[in-house]
Design a protein around this motif. Sequence first.
Motif, PDB file in Angstrom:
ATOM      1  N   UNK A   1       0.849  -1.278  -0.107  1.00  0.00           N
ATOM      2  CA  UNK A   1      -0.145   0.077   0.030  1.00  0.00           C
ATOM      3  C   UNK A   1       0.849   1.269  -0.083  1.00  0.00           C
ATOM      4  N   UNK A   2       2.097   1.167   0.722  1.00  0.00           N
ATOM      5  CA  UNK A   2       2.929   2.356   0.589  1.00  0.00           C
ATOM      6  C   UNK A   2       3.450   2.550  -0.697  1.00  0.00           C
ATOM      7  N   UNK A   3       3.790   1.582  -1.437  1.00  0.00           N
ATOM      8  CA  UNK A   3       4.392   1.638  -2.752  1.00  0.00           C
ATOM      9  C   UNK A   3       3.086   2.389  -3.673  1.00  0.00           C
ATOM     10  N   UNK A   4       2.045   1.903  -3.739  1.00  0.00           N
ATOM     11  CA  UNK A   4       0.714   2.759  -4.419  1.00  0.00           C
ATOM     12  C   UNK A   4       0.684   4.035  -3.984  1.00  0.00           C
ATOM     13  N   UNK A   5       0.337   4.257  -2.589  1.00  0.00           N
ATOM     14  CA  UNK A   5       0.199   5.461  -2.154  1.00  0.00           C
ATOM     15  C   UNK A   5       1.530   6.441  -2.404  1.00  0.00           C
ATOM     16  N   UNK A   6       2.818   5.881  -2.299  1.00  0.00           N
ATOM     17  CA  UNK A   6       4.108   6.644  -2.699  1.00  0.00           C
ATOM     18  C   UNK A   6       4.011   7.030  -4.089  1.00  0.00           C
ATOM     19  N   UNK A   7       3.556   6.076  -4.907  1.00  0.00           N
ATOM     20  CA  UNK A   7       3.763   6.624  -6.324  1.00  0.00           C
ATOM     21  C   UNK A   7       2.309   7.650  -6.677  1.00  0.00           C
ATOM     22  N   UNK A   8       1.296   7.508  -5.921  1.00  0.00           N
ATOM     23  CA  UNK A   8       0.361   8.811  -5.994  1.00  0.00           C
ATOM     24  C   UNK A   8       1.052  10.020  -5.654  1.00  0.00           C
ATOM     25  N   UNK A   9       1.497   9.933  -4.480  1.00  0.00           N
ATOM     26  CA  UNK A   9       2.302  10.963  -3.912  1.00  0.00           C
ATOM     27  C   UNK A   9       3.475  11.658  -4.834  1.00  0.00           C
ATOM     28  N   UNK A  10       4.219  10.574  -5.374  1.00  0.00           N
ATOM     29  CA  UNK A  10       5.130  10.934  -6.280  1.00  0.00           C
ATOM     30  C   UNK A  10       4.760  11.555  -7.660  1.00  0.00           C
ATOM     31  N   UNK A  11       3.536  11.094  -8.027  1.00  0.00           N
ATOM     32  CA  UNK A  11       2.798  11.900  -9.118  1.00  0.00           C
ATOM     33  C   UNK A  11       2.328  13.168  -8.857  1.00  0.00           C
ATOM     34  N   UNK A  12       2.030  13.532  -7.451  1.00  0.00           N
ATOM     35  CA  UNK A  12       1.684  14.740  -6.897  1.00  0.00           C
ATOM     36  C   UNK A  12       2.975  15.562  -6.940  1.00  0.00           C
ATOM     37  N   UNK A  13       4.174  15.146  -7.076  1.00  0.00           N
ATOM     38  CA  UNK A  13       5.425  15.942  -7.248  1.00  0.00           C
ATOM     39  C   UNK A  13       5.739  16.098  -8.759  1.00  0.00           C
TER      40      UNK A  13
ATOM     41  N   UNK B   1       7.660  22.958 -15.818  1.00  0.00           N
ATOM     42  CA  UNK B   1       8.769  22.939 -17.070  1.00  0.00           C
ATOM     43  C   UNK B   1       8.062  23.047 -18.207  1.00  0.00           C
ATOM     44  N   UNK B   2       7.176  22.471 -18.506  1.00  0.00           N
ATOM     45  CA  UNK B   2       6.457  22.367 -20.026  1.00  0.00           C
ATOM     46  C   UNK B   2       5.454  23.322 -20.046  1.00  0.00           C
ATOM     47  N   UNK B   3       4.990  24.228 -19.072  1.00  0.00           N
ATOM     48  CA  UNK B   3       3.901  24.978 -19.399  1.00  0.00           C
ATOM     49  C   UNK B   3       4.775  26.159 -20.130  1.00  0.00           C
ATOM     50  N   UNK B   4       3.866  26.905 -20.959  1.00  0.00           N
ATOM     51  CA  UNK B   4       4.300  28.537 -21.719  1.00  0.00           C
ATOM     52  C   UNK B   4       5.808  28.004 -22.431  1.00  0.00           C
TER      53      UNK B   4
ATOM     54  N   UNK C   1      11.095  28.134 -12.383  1.00  0.00           N
ATOM     55  CA  UNK C   1      11.662  27.826 -11.103  1.00  0.00           C
ATOM     56  C   UNK C   1      10.880  27.154 -10.125  1.00  0.00           C
ATOM     57  N   UNK C   2       9.676  27.331 -10.228  1.00  0.00           N
ATOM     58  CA  UNK C   2       8.659  26.262  -9.367  1.00  0.00           C
ATOM     59  C   UNK C   2       9.018  24.961  -9.916  1.00  0.00           C
ATOM     60  N   UNK C   3       8.877  24.618 -11.132  1.00  0.00           N
ATOM     61  CA  UNK C   3       9.083  23.513 -11.912  1.00  0.00           C
ATOM     62  C   UNK C   3      10.338  22.832 -11.280  1.00  0.00           C
ATOM     63  N   UNK C   4      11.411  23.537 -11.205  1.00  0.00           N
ATOM     64  CA  UNK C   4      12.685  23.029 -10.769  1.00  0.00           C
ATOM     65  C   UNK C   4      12.531  22.772  -9.237  1.00  0.00           C
ATOM     66  N   UNK C   5      11.968  23.379  -8.427  1.00  0.00           N
ATOM     67  CA  UNK C   5      12.061  22.871  -7.127  1.00  0.00           C
ATOM     68  C   UNK C   5      10.946  21.600  -6.941  1.00  0.00           C
ATOM     69  N   UNK C   6      10.019  21.550  -7.705  1.00  0.00           N
ATOM     70  CA  UNK C   6       9.253  20.419  -7.598  1.00  0.00           C
ATOM     71  C   UNK C   6       9.880  19.074  -8.086  1.00  0.00           C
ATOM     72  N   UNK C   7      10.672  19.293  -9.239  1.00  0.00           N
ATOM     73  CA  UNK C   7      11.159  18.289  -9.867  1.00  0.00           C
ATOM     74  C   UNK C   7      12.612  17.606  -8.962  1.00  0.00           C
ATOM     75  N   UNK C   8      13.260  18.470  -8.090  1.00  0.00           N
ATOM     76  CA  UNK C   8      14.286  17.969  -7.277  1.00  0.00           C
ATOM     77  C   UNK C   8      13.765  17.275  -6.218  1.00  0.00           C
ATOM     78  N   UNK C   9      12.248  17.724  -5.925  1.00  0.00           N
ATOM     79  CA  UNK C   9      11.660  16.848  -4.700  1.00  0.00           C
ATOM     80  C   UNK C   9      11.262  15.507  -5.001  1.00  0.00           C
ATOM     81  N   UNK C  10      10.806  15.462  -6.459  1.00  0.00           N
ATOM     82  CA  UNK C  10      10.218  14.071  -6.816  1.00  0.00           C
ATOM     83  C   UNK C  10      11.004  13.067  -6.870  1.00  0.00           C
ATOM     84  N   UNK C  11      12.593  13.244  -7.314  1.00  0.00           N
ATOM     85  CA  UNK C  11      13.672  12.288  -7.291  1.00  0.00           C
ATOM     86  C   UNK C  11      13.692  11.633  -5.933  1.00  0.00           C
ATOM     87  N   UNK C  12      13.638  12.393  -4.910  1.00  0.00           N
ATOM     88  CA  UNK C  12      14.033  11.657  -3.616  1.00  0.00           C
ATOM     89  C   UNK C  12      12.762  11.115  -2.957  1.00  0.00           C
ATOM     90  N   UNK C  13      11.571  11.732  -3.307  1.00  0.00           N
ATOM     91  CA  UNK C  13      10.400  11.105  -2.979  1.00  0.00           C
ATOM     92  C   UNK C  13      10.082   9.677  -3.373  1.00  0.00           C
TER      93      UNK C  13
END
Length: 471
Positions: free
Chosen positions: A176-188, A196-199, A305-317
């Motif tokens: 369940x942690x894997x599944x919930x964690x991937x949801x949380x990773x998707x939220x990052x 990164x991709x907008x505009x 810059x917002x995208x960069x912050x969240x991307x860095x967070x995603x890897x560790x999450x």
Amino acid sequence: MCRNATPAELELVHKEDDVTTILVDDDKWDELASDTPQGAYSRKPIMTLCFAMFANSVALTNVFPYAGFMILHYGLTEDETRVGFYAGYLMTSFMAGRLLSSFYCGALSDRIGRKAVIRIGLWSCLVFSIGFGFSPTFAIALSMRLCMGLFNGLTGVAKAAIPEIVPKGPEQQTAMGYVAGMWNAGMVVGPAAGGVLAERPVNSLFRRYPYALPNIFAAGLALLALCVIEAWLPGKTSYAKISDEDKDEEEPAPRRACARAPRTSWLPIGVYCFLSTFSIFYEDCYPLWLLTPRDEGGMGMAVDEIGAVLSATAVFTVAYQFLIFPFISERMPSHILFPTSAGLSAVLMPVAVVIARMKPGAATTWAALIAHNIVYRCAVSNAYTACFCTINNSCATNARGAVNGFAMSVASAFKAVGPSMGASMYAYGLDKAPNGGVGVLAVFGGVGAALGVTALVACKYMGAEYDTPLD
């Protein structure tokens, strides 16, 4: 074609004293039995659910970093401090759709199988993400998000499927942690991809529709997830139990949503609702806070810059969920993991305001911002995982889809309020106390206190009985 399961096969799915027959697709039983010896479980279905949840989460959340810019693009307002009044509706429309359909999707999965409903949810992500990205008006964008939620029962159904794939014990909480964690990773990853991709005006089409690229990316993930579930996810035709007293008739399913949720499920469902409300409140305000000018208590960042912050967070999450969380899961049962993690999340919410007072652009400021977001994300992921496990353990197998669907429906009502309330209160706080970050601190501190109360209630009333399945 269906057949009676052998005793060994019954052990793989669930075990009740009065269960003697279960209906399962013949062509899938051999695959399930061969991959899942007694006392173990196949990793393929779990990884499939992980990827489906990840794709669903990216489709839902990629709008976060550019929602405010999208409001400016549609010309609804020219005041950056007032975009929050409109941005929250983009998330609310999705939750409103899910509110109307989640229970019925869960109950349907009890009858026709989890796989079919998961398939429908992924198709909704694919089709309506593209429609949202190419929406010419704000009204059409809202309708696309509403339809995405209306046809999307994936989250509740995926959680209901975990105990039917994984044996009882710590392994179930880890899965369940894997599944919930991937949801949380998707939220990052979703907000990171959006930032990164907008505009990105790579050609005339994307200059006209500057927010289409992140939604095309989300649609591509949903298409890939559809291919994966067709290959790896087993399909079952029924999860209804057949008693010794009446082997010819299935138990009639109560028609009312509340009737399908036993009293033992009410407490974890309630806790889940409040966790969902306060976490999505903060998730919606966080990118707005990154966008807010520094003299008003924000970070004053651009969308990339917002995208960069969240991307860095995603890897560790993602790394945390697969490398560190299993160690925690084996040593901390759900009734302890939830209040501990929710309490930590509550404390971290107002701490964000302190980071805004650090030196702009300095390496220490970036490090503090990313570290704070990583710890918060991991704590929230732990809280959701524990909450999902307690909901599954509070009901019988044959009602699990309906109970999770009911939980998603009720939680969606709370989540529908969360973004609109969060964005509106954030905009109101800036309007009333624009200087020095007092308004931001009041909003983040208030939602942190509310989540802290939820953690205390769970600590007092949600005991060890929720650590083991009901059946």
